[in-house]
Design a protein around this motif. Structure first.
Motif, short mmCIF file in Angstrom:
data_model
loop_
_atom_site.label_atom_id
_atom_site.label_comp_id
_atom_site.label_asym_id
_atom_site.label_seq_id
_atom_site.Cartn_x
_atom_site.Cartn_y
_atom_site.Cartn_z
N LEU A 176 0.83 -1.20 0.00
CA LEU A 176 0.00 0.00 0.00
C LEU A 176 0.86 1.26 0.00
O LEU A 176 0.57 2.24 -0.70
CB LEU A 176 -0.92 0.00 1.23
CG LEU A 176 -2.00 -1.08 1.23
CD1 LEU A 176 -2.71 -1.12 2.59
CD2 LEU A 176 -3.02 -0.83 0.12
N PRO A 194 -6.82 6.74 -5.40
CA PRO A 194 -6.20 5.75 -4.51
C PRO A 194 -5.26 4.80 -5.24
O PRO A 194 -4.07 4.83 -5.03
CB PRO A 194 -7.39 4.98 -3.94
CG PRO A 194 -8.57 5.85 -4.20
CD PRO A 194 -8.26 6.57 -5.47
N ALA A 195 -5.76 3.98 -6.08
CA ALA A 195 -4.94 2.96 -6.74
C ALA A 195 -4.41 1.96 -5.74
O ALA A 195 -3.67 2.30 -4.84
CB ALA A 195 -3.77 3.59 -7.47
N ALA A 197 -5.64 -2.28 -4.94
CA ALA A 197 -6.22 -3.53 -5.43
C ALA A 197 -5.20 -4.57 -5.86
O ALA A 197 -4.65 -5.29 -5.02
CB ALA A 197 -7.17 -3.26 -6.58
N ALA A 202 0.19 -6.67 -2.56
CA ALA A 202 -1.00 -6.65 -1.71
C ALA A 202 -1.39 -8.05 -1.27
O ALA A 202 -1.34 -9.00 -2.02
CB ALA A 202 -2.17 -6.01 -2.46
N GLU B 153 -12.42 2.79 -3.42
CA GLU B 153 -11.38 1.79 -3.63
C GLU B 153 -10.75 1.27 -2.34
O GLU B 153 -10.36 0.11 -2.24
CB GLU B 153 -10.29 2.36 -4.53
CG GLU B 153 -10.76 2.45 -5.98
CD GLU B 153 -9.66 2.96 -6.88
OE1 GLU B 153 -8.68 2.21 -7.08
OE2 GLU B 153 -9.75 4.10 -7.35
N TYR B 154 -10.62 2.14 -1.36
CA TYR B 154 -9.99 1.70 -0.12
C TYR B 154 -10.89 0.73 0.64
O TYR B 154 -10.44 -0.28 1.19
CB TYR B 154 -9.64 2.91 0.76
CG TYR B 154 -8.46 3.67 0.21
CD1 TYR B 154 -7.19 3.12 0.25
CD2 TYR B 154 -8.62 4.92 -0.35
CE1 TYR B 154 -6.10 3.80 -0.26
CE2 TYR B 154 -7.54 5.62 -0.86
CZ TYR B 154 -6.28 5.05 -0.81
OH TYR B 154 -5.21 5.73 -1.32
N GLU B 157 -10.56 -2.50 -1.03
CA GLU B 157 -9.31 -3.15 -0.70
C GLU B 157 -9.38 -3.79 0.69
O GLU B 157 -8.90 -4.90 0.91
CB GLU B 157 -8.16 -2.14 -0.73
CG GLU B 157 -6.83 -2.65 -0.21
CD GLU B 157 -6.26 -3.79 -1.04
OE1 GLU B 157 -6.75 -4.03 -2.16
OE2 GLU B 157 -5.33 -4.47 -0.55
N ARG B 160 -11.45 -6.90 0.29
CA ARG B 160 -10.69 -7.91 -0.44
C ARG B 160 -9.67 -8.56 0.49
O ARG B 160 -9.49 -9.77 0.53
CB ARG B 160 -9.96 -7.25 -1.61
CG ARG B 160 -9.43 -8.21 -2.66
CD ARG B 160 -8.45 -7.51 -3.56
NE ARG B 160 -7.32 -6.99 -2.83
CZ ARG B 160 -6.39 -7.76 -2.25
NH1 ARG B 160 -6.46 -9.06 -2.33
NH2 ARG B 160 -5.38 -7.20 -1.60
N GLU B 164 -9.41 -12.43 1.84
CA GLU B 164 -8.21 -13.24 1.69
C GLU B 164 -7.76 -13.83 3.03
O GLU B 164 -7.28 -14.96 3.09
CB GLU B 164 -7.09 -12.39 1.10
CG GLU B 164 -5.97 -13.21 0.53
CD GLU B 164 -5.06 -12.37 -0.33
OE1 GLU B 164 -5.54 -11.80 -1.33
OE2 GLU B 164 -3.85 -12.28 0.00
#
Lengths: 218, 218
Positions: A176, A194-195, A197, A202, B153-154, B157, B160, B164
Motif C-alpha cells: 500500500l 487511490p490505486a 487492489a 497486496a 477503492e480503499y 481493498e 478484499r 483473503e
DNA sequence: CTCCAGATGTATCGACTTGATACATCGATC
DNA sequence: GATCGATGTATCAAGTCGATACATCTGGAG
C-alpha cells in the motif's frame, strides 16, 4: 465516551458525510464497511448518536426527504445528518495522524475512510502503522523465543501462525505504501486517486481481519 | 457469567490442570498462550476465579508450596488448584466439540489446549471450524458482490483483504486437518502426538491473529 | 383479500470487559 | 537505606455486546 468510541464516532461521521442516514441503515452500512473487523450493536450505536447530537455535530430530523403529501403515519424514523460543526470536526479528525491512528481498530477505521483523507495523511498513517507492527513483531519473537521450551506443539503452532499473520500484514502495508508513493510521484498534486487492489505485494488484512462479517448483510 | 466467559473459564481450568498457580501468574501465562488473539484483564480474571471457586472447581490456598519455617509475612498470594470436580468438569469441556467450539474465540482457546484433547475431538473441532469459515466466506462474497459498485477503492481493498484472510485461514485448517488424519492413519490409537508446524499448507492464524501480544511478556 | 412471517426501525437492559488505578511487598542497584 | 520496577490482589467507571421489546411496513401463500 472515551472507551473505544474513538472508533465509532469517526466512522459514524464519515458515513454521514457521504449522505444522511437513519440508525438502522447506519448500522447496516457500518457493519458492511467495517464488518470485517468490527461489529456494531444498537447498544453502542444509539448512545453514540445521542452523544454526537448533544455535541452539535449531527442533527436528527423526523421528516424524511421530499414526501409532500401524507402528514401523519410514515414509520418513525430519524434521519441524521452532519452539521457545519460536524463537518469541521470530521475534517480535523481525518487530518490527524498521531499514534492513536496506528492502533489496531483505529487504523482499520481510518483506512476505511482513506477516500476522504489527503494523500499525505494517508502515507503518514500507513507508515506509522507499519512501524507499530514491526515493534510488535519484535516483541512476539522475543516472547516466543523465551518460552519455546515450555510450550506444547499446538500452542507453538498458534504462536507461529499469529506471527505469520503480522508479518503478512506488514507486507500488505508495504504494498500500500508503495502504491501511495507511486501515485504521489506520478501525480505530484495528489489528486486523490487511490490505486491499489491488484498490486503484486497486496495480500493480508489489517489485522484480525474478517471475523464477524455476517451480522447483517444488506 | 454467560458473556464470553466461555472463553475464560476453560482457559483457566486448562492452565491450572498443568500446575497450580496464583492470579498474577495465571494472567501472564494466559496472555502468553492466548495473547495473540485475546487480552485478559484483572477485572475479568478475579471475578472468574471467584466464580470457579464458588462452583467448587478450584480452591485457593494461602500457603504456597513447602515453606515450613516462617509463619507470618510471606507476601499475600493465593495459589489456585483444580479440585476433583474441577478435573471432571474440565474433561467434559475438553471432550465437547459442538457448534460453539467453532466460533472465533472459542475455537482459539480450544486449539490452544488441543494438547489435552483427544484426537477425535480435535478433528471434529477442526472440521466444524472449517465448515463455519466456509459459510462465512460465502456470505462475505455475496455481500461484496452486491455492493461492489457503491464502494470506494480503499473500502474495497479492505474487504478484499478481509476475504483473503479468511481464505488463508481455511487453508491453514486444511493443513492441520491433513496432519490430524495422517497421524490417525499412521498411529490408529492416537498417541496424542500433534505434528504440525512446517507442513507445506500451514500458513495463517486462527483468525484475527496476533493483535495484542505485548500486554505482558513474562 | 386476508393473514402472517420477516424485514425495517427505535430503544433499553443486564451481564460482561477493559484500562486505569489503589494498595502493598519484594529485590535489586547505587 | 532509598528509590525503582516487578510482583501481587483487588476494585471502579465507562463502555460494549447480545438479547429483547415494541411497532410498522411488505410480500406472498392460501
Amino acid at each position: 465516551m472515551r472507551g473505544r468510541s474513538d472508533v465509532l464516532e469517526p466512522a459514524i461521521l464519515g458515513l454521514l458525510h457521504e449522505s444522511p442516514m437513519h440508525g438502522y441503515e447506519l448500522r447496516k452500512r457500518l457493519n458492511l464497511v467495517l464488518g470485517s473487523f468490527r461489529a456494531l450493536s444498537y447498544g453502542s450505536l444509539y448512545p453514540a448518536l445521542k452523544s454526537l447530537a448533544d455535541r452539535g455535530w449531527i442533527v436528527g430530523s423526523e421528516s424524511p426527504e421530499g414526501a409532500p403529501h401524507a402528514v401523519t403515519s410514515k414509520r418513525a424514523r430519524i434521519v441524521y445528518q452532519l452539521t457545519a460543526d460536524g463537518k469541521e470536526h470530521l475534517q480535523e479528525v481525518l487530518a490527524s495522524s498521531g499514534p492513536s491512528t496506528w492502533e489496531d481498530e483505529n487504523f482499520d477505521v481510518r483506512f476505511a475512510f482513506f477516500g476522504q483523507t489527503d494523500a499525505e495523511t494517508r502515507l503518514r498513517i500507513l507508515e506509522g502503522r507499519r512501524t507499530r507492527l514491526t515493534e510488535r513483531l519484535e516483541q512476539i519473537r522475543q516472547s516466543v523465543a523465551r518460552t519455546r521450551e515450555r510450550m506444547d506443539e499446538y500452542t507453538l503452532e498458534l504462536q507461529r501462525h499469529g506471527l505469520e499473520q503480522v508479518e503478512r500484514e506488514v507486507r500488505w502495508l508495504d504494498g500500500l505504501i508503495d502504491n501511495e508513493r507511486g501515485v504521489r510521484r506520478a501525480r505530484p498534486t495528489g489528486t486523490g486517486r487511490p490505486a491499489a487492489a491488484d498490486s503484486p505485494a497486496a495480500a493480508p488484512a489489517s489485522a484480525d481481519a474478517a471475523r464477524n462479517t455476517e451480522k447483517e448483510r444488506g
